[in-house]
Design a protein around this motif. Structure first.
Motif: not given
Length: 120
Positions: A5-6, A9-10, A12-13, A38-39, A42-43, A45
């Motif tokens: 997951v980390t 999002f890395r 994705y960012d 997606f937001c 991410k919030r 996790r």
């Protein structure tokens, strides 16, 4: 938060930095609602669902997206819907080709499993 997951999002960012603001990227992709999914993920996790991950096809590594979809189905099975299963199955068939014969075996196995889940 799980390592995958980390990592998702890395990546994705990084994609959002390359493409411009997220809202602009999703407007270009004609999927403005997806940005909110997606937001929220991410919030919280959490991994976004396969139906949303599918929208990043071609923007992020498709093999990695497949791993993310499989992670979602393994760790959030109570959240999986038929639509999400279909998105995952489509990715499996597209990006896990191991020859024509193997592809047919995988496809028939997937349809059999779906039929059993639906009680047919």
């Amino acid at each position: 938060m799980a390592k995958i997951v980390t990592e998702f999002f890395r990546r994705y960012d990084k994609l959002m930095q390359e493409q411009g603001p997220a809202s602009t990227f999703w407007k270009k992709a004609d999927c403005e609602k997806v940005s909110g999914y997606f937001c929220k993920a991410k919030r919280e996790r959490r991994m976004p669902p396969p139906t949303q991950l599918k929208k990043l096809e071609g923007y992020l590594d498709n093999q990695f997206l497949l791993e993310c979809m499989q992670f979602y189905s393994d760790y959030y099975p109570e959240c999986m819907t038929i639509k999400m299963d279909m998105a995952l199955d489509e990715f499996v068939l597209k990006y896990r080709n191991k020859g024509r014969r193997k592809e047919r075996e995988v496809a028939s196995q997937l349809y059999l499993e779906k039929a059993l889940r639906m009680g047919l």
